[in-house]
Design a protein around this motif. Sequence first.
Motif, PDB file in Angstrom:
ATOM      1  N   GLY A   1      30.364 -15.390 -32.120  1.00 33.53           N
ATOM      2  CA  GLY A   1      31.135 -15.251 -33.330  1.00 33.53           C
ATOM      3  C   GLY A   1      30.277 -14.426 -34.323  1.00 33.53           C
ATOM      4  O   GLY A   1      29.164 -14.350 -34.018  1.00 33.53           O
ATOM      5  N   PHE A   2      30.666 -13.944 -35.396  1.00 34.29           N
ATOM      6  CA  PHE A   2      29.993 -13.441 -36.206  1.00 34.29           C
ATOM      7  C   PHE A   2      29.168 -14.166 -37.018  1.00 34.29           C
ATOM      8  O   PHE A   2      29.085 -15.397 -37.349  1.00 34.29           O
ATOM      9  N   ALA A   3      27.813 -13.567 -37.159  1.00 35.21           N
ATOM     10  CA  ALA A   3      26.606 -14.226 -37.986  1.00 35.21           C
ATOM     11  C   ALA A   3      25.765 -13.138 -38.625  1.00 35.21           C
ATOM     12  O   ALA A   3      25.541 -12.164 -38.102  1.00 35.21           O
ATOM     13  N   PHE A   4      25.199 -13.189 -39.810  1.00 32.60           N
ATOM     14  CA  PHE A   4      24.139 -12.358 -40.469  1.00 32.60           C
ATOM     15  C   PHE A   4      23.118 -12.681 -39.534  1.00 32.60           C
ATOM     16  O   PHE A   4      22.602 -13.706 -38.970  1.00 32.60           O
ATOM     17  N   ASP A   5      22.116 -11.573 -39.441  1.00 34.57           N
ATOM     18  CA  ASP A   5      20.670 -11.827 -38.877  1.00 34.57           C
ATOM     19  C   ASP A   5      20.133 -12.673 -39.357  1.00 34.57           C
ATOM     20  O   ASP A   5      19.226 -13.520 -38.391  1.00 34.57           O
ATOM     21  N   ASN A   6      20.080 -13.110 -40.567  1.00 36.39           N
ATOM     22  CA  ASN A   6      19.253 -14.116 -41.113  1.00 36.39           C
ATOM     23  C   ASN A   6      19.332 -15.552 -40.466  1.00 36.39           C
ATOM     24  O   ASN A   6      18.660 -16.667 -40.919  1.00 36.39           O
ATOM     25  N   GLU A   7      20.661 -15.722 -39.888  1.00 37.40           N
ATOM     26  CA  GLU A   7      21.045 -17.071 -39.343  1.00 37.40           C
ATOM     27  C   GLU A   7      20.433 -17.185 -38.005  1.00 37.40           C
ATOM     28  O   GLU A   7      20.679 -18.619 -37.469  1.00 37.40           O
ATOM     29  N   GLY A   8      19.669 -16.507 -37.431  1.00 45.83           N
ATOM     30  CA  GLY A   8      19.112 -16.565 -36.075  1.00 45.83           C
ATOM     31  C   GLY A   8      17.703 -16.379 -35.926  1.00 45.83           C
ATOM     32  O   GLY A   8      17.186 -16.030 -36.672  1.00 45.83           O
ATOM     33  N   PRO A   9      16.974 -16.821 -34.906  1.00 48.91           N
ATOM     34  CA  PRO A   9      17.558 -17.607 -33.472  1.00 48.91           C
ATOM     35  C   PRO A   9      17.994 -18.900 -33.953  1.00 48.91           C
ATOM     36  O   PRO A   9      17.214 -19.302 -34.852  1.00 48.91           O
ATOM     37  N   ARG A  10      18.844 -19.488 -33.059  1.00 42.93           N
ATOM     38  CA  ARG A  10      18.903 -21.035 -33.195  1.00 42.93           C
ATOM     39  C   ARG A  10      17.515 -21.516 -32.589  1.00 42.93           C
ATOM     40  O   ARG A  10      17.032 -20.927 -31.482  1.00 42.93           O
ATOM     41  N   HIS A  11      16.953 -22.559 -33.174  1.00 37.27           N
ATOM     42  CA  HIS A  11      15.736 -23.046 -32.884  1.00 37.27           C
ATOM     43  C   HIS A  11      15.523 -24.414 -33.331  1.00 37.27           C
ATOM     44  O   HIS A  11      16.327 -24.939 -33.986  1.00 37.27           O
ATOM     45  N   PRO A  12      14.709 -25.266 -32.520  1.00 37.19           N
ATOM     46  CA  PRO A  12      14.486 -26.537 -32.610  1.00 37.19           C
ATOM     47  C   PRO A  12      13.614 -26.854 -33.980  1.00 37.19           C
ATOM     48  O   PRO A  12      12.513 -25.977 -34.168  1.00 37.19           O
ATOM     49  N   GLN A  13      13.659 -27.998 -34.660  1.00 35.23           N
ATOM     50  CA  GLN A  13      12.780 -28.515 -35.744  1.00 35.23           C
ATOM     51  C   GLN A  13      12.938 -29.888 -35.514  1.00 35.23           C
ATOM     52  O   GLN A  13      13.743 -30.712 -34.892  1.00 35.23           O
ATOM     53  N   ILE A  14      11.491 -30.597 -35.875  1.00 31.94           N
ATOM     54  CA  ILE A  14      11.471 -31.995 -35.943  1.00 31.94           C
ATOM     55  C   ILE A  14      11.560 -32.478 -37.299  1.00 31.94           C
ATOM     56  O   ILE A  14      10.701 -31.848 -37.925  1.00 31.94           O
ATOM     57  N   ILE A  15      12.294 -33.420 -37.635  1.00 34.51           N
ATOM     58  CA  ILE A  15      12.535 -33.895 -38.872  1.00 34.51           C
ATOM     59  C   ILE A  15      12.401 -35.457 -38.959  1.00 34.51           C
ATOM     60  O   ILE A  15      13.068 -36.128 -37.980  1.00 34.51           O
ATOM     61  N   PRO A  16      11.943 -36.039 -40.081  1.00 34.71           N
ATOM     62  CA  PRO A  16      12.021 -37.528 -40.067  1.00 34.71           C
ATOM     63  C   PRO A  16      13.496 -37.956 -40.603  1.00 34.71           C
ATOM     64  O   PRO A  16      14.238 -37.057 -41.011  1.00 34.71           O
ATOM     65  N   PRO A  17      13.981 -39.407 -40.132  1.00 37.52           N
ATOM     66  CA  PRO A  17      15.184 -39.589 -40.553  1.00 37.52           C
ATOM     67  C   PRO A  17      15.303 -39.505 -41.975  1.00 37.52           C
ATOM     68  O   PRO A  17      14.428 -39.415 -42.866  1.00 37.52           O
ATOM     69  N   PHE A  18      16.523 -39.281 -42.527  1.00 34.08           N
ATOM     70  CA  PHE A  18      16.825 -38.868 -43.878  1.00 34.08           C
ATOM     71  C   PHE A  18      18.255 -39.485 -44.129  1.00 34.08           C
ATOM     72  O   PHE A  18      18.941 -39.868 -43.317  1.00 34.08           O
ATOM     73  N   ARG A  19      18.767 -39.337 -45.595  1.00 34.67           N
ATOM     74  CA  ARG A  19      20.066 -39.619 -45.957  1.00 34.67           C
ATOM     75  C   ARG A  19      20.357 -38.398 -46.822  1.00 34.67           C
ATOM     76  O   ARG A  19      19.660 -37.987 -47.697  1.00 34.67           O
ATOM     77  N   VAL A  20      21.818 -38.284 -46.697  1.00 36.83           N
ATOM     78  CA  VAL A  20      22.455 -37.319 -47.697  1.00 36.83           C
ATOM     79  C   VAL A  20      23.619 -37.999 -48.455  1.00 36.83           C
ATOM     80  O   VAL A  20      24.380 -38.786 -47.923  1.00 36.83           O
TER      81      VAL A  20
END
Length: 409
Positions: free
Chosen positions: A190-209
Amino acid sequence: MVDIDEQFCAVRARSEALCVDLSAEDCNLQAMPETSPLKWHLAHTAWFFETFLLQPFQVDYAPENPAYAVLFNSYYNGIGAQYPREQRSLLSRPGMDEVLAYRHQVDAAVLELLACTAEEEMLERLELGLHHEAQHQELMLTDLKYNLFQNPLFPVYSAVPPAAPQGPAAALHFIDHPGGTVEIGHAGQGFAFDNEGPRHPQIIPPFRVANRLVTNGEFLEFVEDGGYANPAFWLADGWHEAQAQQLRHPLYWGRIDGAWFEYTLMGLRELDLAVPVAHVSLYEASAYAAWAGKRLPTEVEWETAAAAHAVTGNFVDAEALHPRAAPAGEEQFFGDCWEWTNSAYLPYPGFHAAAGAVSEYNGKFMGSQFVLRGGSCFSAEFHIRATYRNFFYAPDRWQCTGIRLADAQ
Ligand SMILES: [Fe+2]
């Protein structure tokens, strides 16, 4: 499935429909460099299709008026010179009739092109043009709101009847997320702007929103607690900005005879305490979060939390043109207000800008702005995704920007 010709015509018609009840004077207002006249938006979006679709894909296409290449080029140095952004309201010529005629000539040429070819690259560029037009439709409304707000008559743009003050917002609570290795970014379908990629992993601590956006009522507590007068809550640049601009409350708030009001596209209205606070800068959002003992989410946290939710909400399609209180059980990730994150707008690992002059669309702004997520009540639903990265400068307030709190677990 919607026919591409039909979708093109519908999107193009909507830009013009936004101006139907406005005068030529309304359509040429520009109260600050960032808020372009609506007439300029109408012309620029036609220029975009001419420049990035018709010229490369339509054999022997001749631009309708070569002078428009300068007047309506926004920021594409690869294309050529640009008329100064801050002087767009000086362009009394071409008038609205000429601009509309220009649009219709471009529309006819695009439909002719679509009748001749279904080349994939051309269709992708057409889709980019439609999303570009949706971005400008949102800007038309937010720019108009700021421009009309300068008038002490507080002009009414939309005759949408005032919604009854909305019931108390759902109680604020925080939702735990385990963190760990998460993936963000557009996966390629599907459509996306170039700034949305590439999909990639990130390691983050537990969080709350938070389960919803911060409301006017909650932000009013910050205001009345002297939040704008206490440097302890503010980033250094934010404090400097708040002093220089003498900020005391969000952009469209005002006090009349002791009561708080808010300017909306439906005119001046009493401040509804249950609806999300809107039109705050990153600095105001960050100061509020500090006062509340929380922080803003990172864009990784935001996307991780939002990705599980359907992209539904209070978008421009509902024609409310104002944020609404979160319905019970909805977490308001999409629509209502763009949500400031505390993430700098930077390229994802492995980012490659789109090829050619259109590479200037997003990539060259990756440096000094912040990422916002989720779309607003001025965004079109078809245009928003969980991976969508909007970006504005920290002091900017004229977009419909709000606050979601986050915290460590
Ligand atoms: Fe543009």
